[in-house]
Design an enzyme around this catalytic site. Structure first.
Site, short mmCIF file in Angstrom:
data_model
loop_
_atom_site.label_atom_id
_atom_site.label_comp_id
_atom_site.label_asym_id
_atom_site.label_seq_id
_atom_site.Cartn_x
_atom_site.Cartn_y
_atom_site.Cartn_z
N ARG A 71 0.84 -1.20 0.00
CA ARG A 71 0.00 0.00 0.00
C ARG A 71 0.88 1.25 0.00
O ARG A 71 0.60 2.23 -0.70
CB ARG A 71 -0.90 0.01 1.25
CG ARG A 71 -1.96 -1.06 1.24
CD ARG A 71 -2.77 -0.98 2.53
NE ARG A 71 -3.67 -2.11 2.66
CZ ARG A 71 -3.78 -2.87 3.74
NH1 ARG A 71 -3.06 -2.63 4.81
NH2 ARG A 71 -4.62 -3.87 3.76
N PHE A 88 -11.50 -5.41 -5.11
CA PHE A 88 -11.41 -6.30 -3.95
C PHE A 88 -10.87 -5.48 -2.77
O PHE A 88 -9.89 -5.84 -2.13
CB PHE A 88 -10.49 -7.51 -4.22
CG PHE A 88 -10.81 -8.26 -5.47
CD1 PHE A 88 -11.76 -9.28 -5.46
CD2 PHE A 88 -10.16 -7.96 -6.67
CE1 PHE A 88 -12.06 -9.99 -6.62
CE2 PHE A 88 -10.46 -8.66 -7.83
CZ PHE A 88 -11.39 -9.68 -7.81
N SER A 134 -17.43 -7.10 -3.48
CA SER A 134 -18.76 -7.71 -3.61
C SER A 134 -19.49 -7.77 -2.27
O SER A 134 -20.69 -7.98 -2.23
CB SER A 134 -18.65 -9.11 -4.21
OG SER A 134 -17.80 -9.89 -3.41
N ASP A 156 -6.59 -7.28 -5.98
CA ASP A 156 -6.14 -8.05 -4.81
C ASP A 156 -7.23 -9.05 -4.41
O ASP A 156 -7.85 -8.91 -3.35
CB ASP A 156 -5.81 -7.09 -3.65
CG ASP A 156 -5.25 -7.83 -2.45
OD1 ASP A 156 -4.69 -8.92 -2.63
OD2 ASP A 156 -5.36 -7.30 -1.32
N CYS A 193 -2.81 -14.26 -3.30
CA CYS A 193 -2.47 -14.68 -1.94
C CYS A 193 -2.71 -16.18 -1.76
O CYS A 193 -2.77 -16.67 -0.65
CB CYS A 193 -3.25 -13.87 -0.91
SG CYS A 193 -5.03 -14.04 -1.06
N1 SAH Z 1 -7.24 -5.49 -0.72
C1 SAH Z 1 -7.82 -5.74 0.58
C2 SAH Z 1 -7.93 -7.19 0.91
C3 SAH Z 1 -8.69 -8.01 -0.11
S1 SAH Z 1 -9.38 -9.48 0.52
C4 SAH Z 1 -7.04 -4.97 1.64
O1 SAH Z 1 -6.03 -4.33 1.31
O2 SAH Z 1 -7.44 -5.01 2.79
C5 SAH Z 1 -10.41 -9.96 -0.78
C6 SAH Z 1 -11.73 -9.22 -0.88
O3 SAH Z 1 -12.35 -9.64 -2.09
C7 SAH Z 1 -12.74 -9.51 0.21
O4 SAH Z 1 -13.10 -8.31 0.83
C8 SAH Z 1 -13.96 -10.10 -0.51
O5 SAH Z 1 -15.20 -9.64 0.00
C9 SAH Z 1 -13.76 -9.60 -1.91
N2 SAH Z 1 -14.35 -10.41 -2.99
C10 SAH Z 1 -14.40 -11.75 -3.10
N3 SAH Z 1 -14.92 -12.12 -4.29
C11 SAH Z 1 -15.22 -10.97 -4.96
C12 SAH Z 1 -15.76 -10.67 -6.25
N4 SAH Z 1 -16.11 -11.63 -7.08
N5 SAH Z 1 -15.89 -9.38 -6.60
C13 SAH Z 1 -15.52 -8.38 -5.76
N6 SAH Z 1 -15.00 -8.61 -4.55
C14 SAH Z 1 -14.84 -9.88 -4.15
#
Ligand code: SAH
Length: 394
Positions: free
Chosen positions: A212, A228, A251, A298, A338
């Protein structure tokens, strides 16, 4: 040796001699038939040479070694290991006025297989991944609050979804010590509501802190899409870095509520930020080309197990191809995986395939990994799970 003894088959001690901390079921010649999950056991070679002490559990990994050699596994043992873990974080200068969110224990990376501890100010959140750590939770909690150098007042136990379901341990997410205080943690001067009660993982993704920070330096004047986003981590670094606009997508409606609350904590009323509770794939499909010149991808782990590898790689390719197709010229893509089951080369190949499919000119600027408070035990390469690339797209 006072613990129940697990004897290995002939020649099955090689990886343990190289300090890899797992004993697989296929390596075991004999063990007492009254062993219970979570028991502390001694591991010996076929000819009786003592190797180490560990936690027993049913599954393909049957013993997780806590100490090569002899040791009594009690509160003092955990106190010593936790103090070592803290010494490293102090060396990393992670506990400061402007930063109080970090990982104190990263499983095998801190010689405590099966245990995760994240720190948010005065609160420690424990996640047990093995029955042995579940049974040790009170010792661990007490050792945490007695640590010198940090003031842990609350210990929250959050293992309902991380313990093997078949072990029937029926863990309850609850405070082992203390109770709810403030849940605002600080990362590099930015504030975050951390929902350790109901949020994902321990409530926050501390593992993206360094990445970040890197994004902050690329953000000036850019239109940023944080896909995400969960609680919005990357978005606030982008805003502080001078982004022109920042859109956060997840989502989960709950995640978006948290992101919005975090905007108010850090940049109240800042009209540059907008959030969308939408599916990432649909969002990318429907957005206009050239709408963004910095995109973060992510996603959650696409492969939780090795069996899901092929589909996961296809998923990464598909996702990245959409971003390559839409990102503006001169755009920067931060893309991550991840999934533990996907290695660095496999991930890079999936991104390469996506780039080739888009026929854009793409260059790698940085190769990213997990931060230093998620150390990788050199004898346990499986501990390396976070992979990322910063790409320049012409
Ligand atoms: N980038 C974030 C962590 C991401 S964790 C940070 O820095 O804190 C992954 C995230 O993806 C979760 O919040 C989950 O709700 C979301 N997610 C999972 N499948 C998804 C989809 N199909 N579309 C959008 N978001 C999604």
């Amino acid at each position: 040796m006072s613990n129940p003894i697990i004897t290995l088959k002939r020649g099955k001690e090689d990886s343990l001699n190289r300090f890899h901390p797992w004993v697989f079921s296929g390596a075991i010649a004999s063990m007492p038939n009254n062993l219970e999950e979570g028991d502390i056991v001694d591991v010996v070679t076929h000819d009786g040479r003592h190797i180490g002490v560990g936690h027993y559990q049913i599954g393909s990994i049957m013993v997780r070694i806590l100490e090569f050699g002899t040791a009594t596994i009690n509160r003092e043992f955990f106190a010593t290991r936790l103090a070592e873990a803290l010494r490293l974080r102090q060396a990393l200068r992670l506990n400061r006025d402007d930063n109080n969110a970090y990982r104190l224990v990263h499983g095998e990376g801190d010689f405590l297989p099966g245990l995760i501890v994240d720190i948010y100010g005065n609160t420690a959140v424990i996640q047990a991944h093995s029955p042995g750590m579940h049974f040790a939770r009170t010792d661990i909690a007490n050792a945490l609050t007695s640590l010198e150098g940090i003031d842990i007042k609350n210990v929250y136990y959050k293992s309902e979804t991380t313990l093997p379901y078949k072990a029937h341990l029926d863990p309850q997410n609850d405070y082992l010590i203390g109770g709810f205080e403030t849940n605002v943690a600080i990362e590099n001067g930015l504030k975050f509501h951390v929902d350790w009660l109901k949020g994902q993982k321990t409530g926050f993704f501390v593992d993206q802190r360094d990445n970040r920070s890197l994004l902050e330096h690329f953000a000036r004047g850019r239109r940023v899409l944080n896909m995400f986003c969960y609680t919005g981590g990357f978005s606030f670094y982008a805003m502080r870095g001078g982004a022109e606009l920042v859109h956060s997508v997840d989502s989960s409606a709950k995640a978006i509520t948290l992101t919005d609350a975090n905007v108010e904590l850090n940049f109240p009323g800042d009209a540059r930020h907008k959030s969308f509770a939408e599916d990432a794939f649909k969002f990318l499909d429907s957005m206009e080309k050239d709408s963004y010149d910095l995109i973060v991808l992510d996603p959650p782990a696409f492969a939780k197990h090795r069996s899901a590898l092929k589909n996961a790689l296809r998923g990464y390719q598909r996702l990245n191809a959409k971003a390559f197709e839409k990102i503006s010229s001169g755009g920067i893509l931060f893309t991550f995986s991840c999934s533990q089951a996907v290695n660095k080369d496999q991930f890079r190949l999936a991104v390469f395939s996506a780039a080739a499919q888009s026929r854009r000119k793409v260059r790698i600027l940085h190769q990213l990994t997990q931060p230093a408070d998620h150390p990788i035990n050199i004898y346990h390469p499986e501990g390396e799970y976070l992979k990322g690339l910063i790409l320049y797209v012409e």
